[in-house]
Structure formats: C-alpha cells, structure tokens
Design an enzyme around this catalytic site. Sequence first.
Site, PDB file in Angstrom:
ATOM      1  N   ARG A  34       0.728  -1.069  -0.011  1.00 30.90           N
ATOM      2  CA  ARG A  34       0.081   0.090  -0.052  1.00 30.90           C
ATOM      3  C   ARG A  34       0.819   1.258  -0.173  1.00 30.90           C
ATOM      4  NH1 ARG A  34      -3.538  -3.132  -1.515  1.00 30.90           N
ATOM      5  NH2 ARG A  34      -5.125  -3.890  -0.048  1.00 30.90           N
ATOM      6  N   GLU A  35       0.557   2.057  -0.962  1.00 28.08           N
ATOM      7  CA  GLU A  35       1.271   3.547  -1.018  1.00 28.08           C
ATOM      8  C   GLU A  35       0.375   4.558  -0.288  1.00 28.08           C
ATOM      9  OE1 GLU A  35       1.556   4.171  -5.176  1.00 28.08           O
ATOM     10  OE2 GLU A  35       3.293   2.476  -5.292  1.00 28.08           O
ATOM     11  N   GLU A  89      -5.725  31.261   7.744  1.00 28.09           N
ATOM     12  CA  GLU A  89      -6.006  31.064   6.116  1.00 28.09           C
ATOM     13  C   GLU A  89      -6.856  31.960   5.590  1.00 28.09           C
ATOM     14  OE1 GLU A  89      -4.171  29.246   4.241  1.00 28.09           O
ATOM     15  OE2 GLU A  89      -3.174  28.102   5.521  1.00 28.09           O
ATOM     16  N   SER A 110      -9.253  11.505  -0.056  1.00 26.40           N
ATOM     17  CA  SER A 110      -8.808  10.285  -1.271  1.00 26.40           C
ATOM     18  C   SER A 110      -8.651   9.216  -0.277  1.00 26.40           C
ATOM     19  CB  SER A 110      -7.852  10.849  -1.881  1.00 26.40           C
ATOM     20  OG  SER A 110      -8.188  11.820  -2.907  1.00 26.40           O
ATOM     21  N   GLY A 112      -8.578   5.968  -0.367  1.00 26.56           N
ATOM     22  CA  GLY A 112      -7.855   5.010  -0.922  1.00 26.56           C
ATOM     23  C   GLY A 112      -6.307   5.033  -0.903  1.00 26.56           C
ATOM     24  N   GLU A 116      -5.451  12.484   4.511  1.00 25.40           N
ATOM     25  CA  GLU A 116      -5.699  13.934   4.298  1.00 25.40           C
ATOM     26  C   GLU A 116      -7.235  14.087   4.717  1.00 25.40           C
ATOM     27  OE1 GLU A 116      -5.802  18.333   2.125  1.00 25.40           O
ATOM     28  OE2 GLU A 116      -5.908  16.227   0.910  1.00 25.40           O
ATOM     29  N   GLU A 136       5.427  33.207  -0.686  1.00 23.41           N
ATOM     30  CA  GLU A 136       5.842  33.870  -1.764  1.00 23.41           C
ATOM     31  C   GLU A 136       5.788  33.334  -3.162  1.00 23.41           C
ATOM     32  OE1 GLU A 136      10.254  31.694  -1.268  1.00 23.41           O
ATOM     33  OE2 GLU A 136       9.986  33.441  -0.075  1.00 23.41           O
ATOM     34  N   GLU A 138       2.820  32.037  -3.713  1.00 24.79           N
ATOM     35  CA  GLU A 138       1.111  31.909  -3.885  1.00 24.79           C
ATOM     36  C   GLU A 138       0.651  33.167  -4.602  1.00 24.79           C
ATOM     37  OE1 GLU A 138      -1.824  30.190  -0.538  1.00 24.79           O
ATOM     38  OE2 GLU A 138      -0.687  31.513  -0.063  1.00 24.79           O
TER      39      GLU A 138
END
Length: 178
Positions: A34-35, A89, A110, A112, A116, A136, A138
């Site tokens: 699994r990655e 943010e 995600s 799978g 996150e 810087e 962005e």
Amino acid sequence: MVEETVQKETLYRGKVIDLELHDVTLPDGNDAKREIVRHPGAVGIITIDNDGRIILVKQYRKALGKVIYEIPAGKKEPGEDSLTTAKRELEEETGYQAEQWKEVTSFYTSPGFADEIIELYEARDIQESHQLSLDEDEFIEVIAVTLEEAKALLHQQLIHDAKTAYALLYLDIQAQQS
C-alpha cells in the site's frame, strides 16, 4: 476487514506530504503493498460576505495544469487547532476576518491512498483586515459570487475540487431549507 502493517518505509518527507510504502497482510492472509500519502490535515472556509455572496479564490494549480476557483483553504500547522487554522487562512488568502464561525463537517479527500482530512467551517459577518499575506509562491485573486454564479463555475469545471463542490452542495441545501 482490517489490513495489518507488517513493515513500512517512508519514501519521501516533504513540506506538504510524506509518502509511505506499507507491506500488509490482508484479511484473507495474503500479502499486498500500500502506498500511503500522509498529510497533516487542512481546513476549508465557506465564507459569506455581508451581501450574501460566496468568497472564492482563483489560482493556478500545477497538479491540474489549470486555473480553478476554490473556497479559501489551507494546511494545518503542527499543534494548531482547526479553527485557528481557518481564521489564519481566511485572513492570509482573502484579507478578511470573520466575527461568526460555525463548524460544518469534515471529510477525507482520497481515502484510498491518503489520510488527508479537511474540516469545513462557515464564516460570516466578515470585514477586511489588511492586504493579502500570501506565501511567496502563492498568487491568488479574490472574488465574490452568488450561489448561482458559483454553480455556473462548477458546470464550466472552473470549480473543480471536492472541498468547493461540497461547500456549494452545503449552501444549496441550506438555501432550499430557508
């Protein structure tokens, strides 16, 4: 239904993500690899201005190779609680502060291959605080749109990310219940 990790190797440590390779034993006893992408988590802010418009940021996304419109969002810093991240943010990306904050929900982006999680907040009663305080690397344009205009951007695939689509679904359901 559980996969047991037998061995793991960290292949990459980055500024935003880490990448791990796991050797696992499957529920049936077979082995697999699994990655897994590790991410510290993020917040998205559904920001409604005092005229009822949605605040979006327009920016180029290298991974997609195109410009898209998104709700303001960002990565949590180590030890930072989610609401603090959301406030930081919003101010950094839009130059706004909000008086009213409401936790909406959270979701995995995600599952799978990545851990996150994005926590969504709703911000209202906003006022300008200062000039944008962008990283810087962005480059962002801030716009305000109605829900109908945002839906049109979604249909044009100019809004093309899950957190913003989820935010619009949430706002649409709220509007229908009003």
